[in-house]
Design a protein around this motif. Structure first.
Motif: not given
Length: 391
Positions: A262-265, A284-291, A329-337
């Motif tokens: 599991l990777y967490v961005h 982010i998905s588009a960037n990951i797919s491309r890279q 996982d894109f850790a949506s919880t970090t939006s609180t930062f």
């Protein structure tokens, strides 16, 4: 003329210019500023002023320009003076002008030489004017001014108090002892003031040191609070993320797909955080797919221990099959930062801290605390800030 009838208490006769004039002016100034001990002076011996030895006549200060002949003004002042103070020097002894003043004083004061006080400069030799050379002046222990020392020197103050003693008819020892007593009191006051001054300076220094120390302590305390706050805020987010998402997903992987990972961005700046989670995921998905040359990134639902399971995204690649067992996982919880960083920047303690720097620090602490909570299970999860970290 007797007692209070005299306009001037004394007339100062001296050779104009040079040292004689300086000493004459010194005598004049000192006498008129001297507060005499009125209680020790007989009434008939007191000057007209009840506090100072005034008025003392000296031509450069008392005469004014008029149509009257200068010598007439001098004669008038001599007639109205009780005493005559003669500044005696070898220069003065050769002055006919001074001799005329002395002669006229004797003439207008019943030839009473006892009212004349010679003040010698440096030496008593050859200093008397002709008019009083035949009078036994030197038997009076006449005052001597030392021109080679400062006017404030003790020897010249000794000279001054001899003049005062003569004019007021008060014993010299009493006058001089009064001065010495005053000088001692003055020195005592000066010492006390110095001690007070040094004490105030010391207190100010101590106050400043304590103030600086307290400021440093306050700054240190603020730093501690800032550090504590930085630790506490992410920790509250971390515990929720690890307990409600990371551990359930890791448990699922261990039981059903041991080779998976599991990777967490994690965000590095405010551009990595977007209130619109779907938009953020799409970018982010588009960037990951491309890279990583992925065929797709698709959401999957894992039947974890959570009541409703857990949603993650899985990578698919026909070129690199090892990526097919990677979840992200894109850790949506970090939006609180971002929202917390914006709130903090409104406070003075954070006003000079960039929002991106706060987000980066929160991410660092988040990863550290998450790995500490996961302990051995941390091998199944990797927190990344760059896509190149995904293997």
């Amino acid at each position: 003329m007797e007692g209070q009838q005299y306009k001037y208490f004394a007339f100062i006769s001296y050779k104009r210019g040079e040292v004689d004039g300086e000493v004459a002016n010194w005598i004049h100034t000192k006498l008129e500023k001297y507060p005499y001990p009125i209680e020790n002076v007989l009434e008939e011996n007191r000057p007209n002023d009840n506090k100072f030895v005034r008025d003392i006549f000296i031509d450069v200060k008392n005469l004014h320009v008029s149509d009257t002949d200068f010598s007439d003004d001098i004669k008038d002042a001599i007639e109205k003076s009780r005493y005559l103070i003669v500044v005696c020097s070898k220069r003065a002894a050769l002055s006919s002008y001074i001799n005329d003043e002395v002669s006229y004083f004797l003439q207008t004061h019943n030839n009473d030489s006892s009212k004349i006080l010679p003040v010698f400069l440096d030496t008593v030799e050859d200093g008397l004017p002709v008019a009083i050379r035949d009078v036994n002046m030197l038997s009076r222990h006449c005052p001597v001014y030392n021109t080679l020392t400062d006017a404030k020197d003790e020897v010249n103050l000794y000279c001054f108090y001899h003049i005062v003693s003569f004019l007021l008819k008060v014993d010299f020892n009493h006058i001089y002892d009064r001065y010495k007593s005053y000088a001692k009191r003055k020195q005592k006051v000066i010492r006390r003031l110095k001690h007070l001054f040094y004490g105030i300076i010391a207190l100010m220094i101590i106050f400043m040191i304590n103030f600086i120390i307290s400021q440093h302590r306050l700054i240190d305390k603020q730093k501690e609070l800032v550090e504590l706050e930085k630790e506490i805020f992410p920790y509250s987010v971390v515990t929720g993320y690890v307990g409600n998402f990371a551990l359930p997903v890791i448990s699922y992987i261990k039981e059903n797909e041991p080779e998976a990972h599991l990777y967490v961005h994690m965000p590095l700046d405010k551009d990595d955080i977007d209130d619109n989670h779907k938009k953020r995921f799409k970018e982010i998905s588009a960037n990951i797919s491309r890279q990583l040359s992925l065929d797709s990134i698709s959401p999957v639902h894992l039947k974890t221990s959570m009541p409703r399971g857990s949603n993650v995204h899985k990578m698919f690649s026909s070129k690199n099959e090892s990526l097919n067992h990677k979840y992200i996982d894109f850790a949506s919880t970090t939006s609180t930062f971002l929202s917390i960083a914006q709130k903090k920047q409104e406070k003075n303690v954070y006003k000079d801290v960039a929002i991106d720097d706060m987000i980066k620090e929160y991410t660092r602490i988040f990863i550290k605390q998450a790995n500490e909570l996961l302990q051995a299970d941390s091998v199944y999860i990797t927190f990344v800030t760059e896509f190149s970290e995904i293997k």
